[in-house]
Design a protein around this motif. Structure first.
Motif, short mmCIF file in Angstrom:
data_model
loop_
_atom_site.label_atom_id
_atom_site.label_comp_id
_atom_site.label_asym_id
_atom_site.label_seq_id
_atom_site.Cartn_x
_atom_site.Cartn_y
_atom_site.Cartn_z
N PRO A 182 0.89 -1.19 0.06
CA PRO A 182 -0.14 0.00 -0.04
C PRO A 182 0.96 1.31 0.13
CG PRO A 182 0.02 -1.02 2.03
CD PRO A 182 0.68 -1.77 1.19
N ASN A 183 0.24 2.20 -0.58
CA ASN A 183 1.12 3.64 -1.09
C ASN A 183 0.70 4.48 0.43
OD1 ASN A 183 2.84 5.39 -1.82
ND2 ASN A 183 1.09 6.25 -3.42
N ILE A 184 1.59 4.72 1.01
CA ILE A 184 1.40 5.49 2.39
C ILE A 184 1.92 6.91 2.15
CG2 ILE A 184 1.81 5.69 4.83
CD1 ILE A 184 2.07 2.74 5.04
N LYS A 207 -0.81 8.28 6.32
CA LYS A 207 -2.30 8.01 6.03
C LYS A 207 -2.17 7.28 4.52
CE LYS A 207 -4.31 12.02 3.94
NZ LYS A 207 -4.84 11.15 2.97
N LEU A 208 -3.34 6.54 4.12
CA LEU A 208 -3.38 6.20 2.66
C LEU A 208 -3.79 7.38 1.84
CD1 LEU A 208 -5.22 2.63 3.48
CD2 LEU A 208 -2.92 3.12 2.67
N PRO A 209 -3.62 7.40 0.56
CA PRO A 209 -3.92 8.52 -0.14
C PRO A 209 -5.51 8.38 -0.65
CG PRO A 209 -2.76 7.04 -1.37
CD PRO A 209 -2.60 6.53 -0.21
N HIS A 210 -6.07 9.65 -0.66
CA HIS A 210 -7.71 9.52 -1.09
C HIS A 210 -8.47 9.03 0.12
CE1 HIS A 210 -6.10 10.48 -5.22
NE2 HIS A 210 -5.48 9.49 -5.04
N ARG A 211 -8.01 9.25 1.25
CA ARG A 211 -8.84 8.74 2.45
C ARG A 211 -8.83 9.96 3.58
NH1 ARG A 211 -7.16 4.65 -0.02
NH2 ARG A 211 -8.69 2.59 -0.49
N VAL A 212 -9.74 10.04 4.27
CA VAL A 212 -9.70 11.00 5.36
C VAL A 212 -8.75 10.65 6.42
CG1 VAL A 212 -11.08 11.88 7.37
CG2 VAL A 212 -12.09 11.37 5.20
N CYS A 213 -7.88 11.33 7.18
CA CYS A 213 -6.86 11.15 8.03
C CYS A 213 -7.57 10.77 9.38
CB CYS A 213 -5.96 12.52 8.30
SG CYS A 213 -4.78 12.08 9.40
#
Length: 59
Positions: free
Chosen positions: A26-28, A38-44
């Motif tokens: 997974p790209n962090i 955090k993961l991209p395109h997701r709420v922190c």
């Protein structure tokens, strides 16, 4: 036309099929607000921000 002399065993068949599978890491990325990973395109999950807007309230 060539015909197999013996049945291919399940382990040999599955070994051949599994050689094409590759697990993707997974790209962090870093949150621009709180600098937590955090993961991209997701709420922190630490601060609740997404695209410089507070989306959810974090206690």
């Amino acid at each position: 036309m060539a015909v197999p002399k013996r049945k291919t065993s399940k382990s040999r068949r599955d070994k051949r099929r599994a050689s094409n599978y590759k697990a993707v890491k997974p790209n962090i990325m870093e949150c621009p607000q709180c600098h937590e990973p955090k993961l991209p395109h997701r709420v922190c999950s630490a601060c609740g921000f997404y695209k410089n807007k507070e989306v959810k309230e974090v206690k």
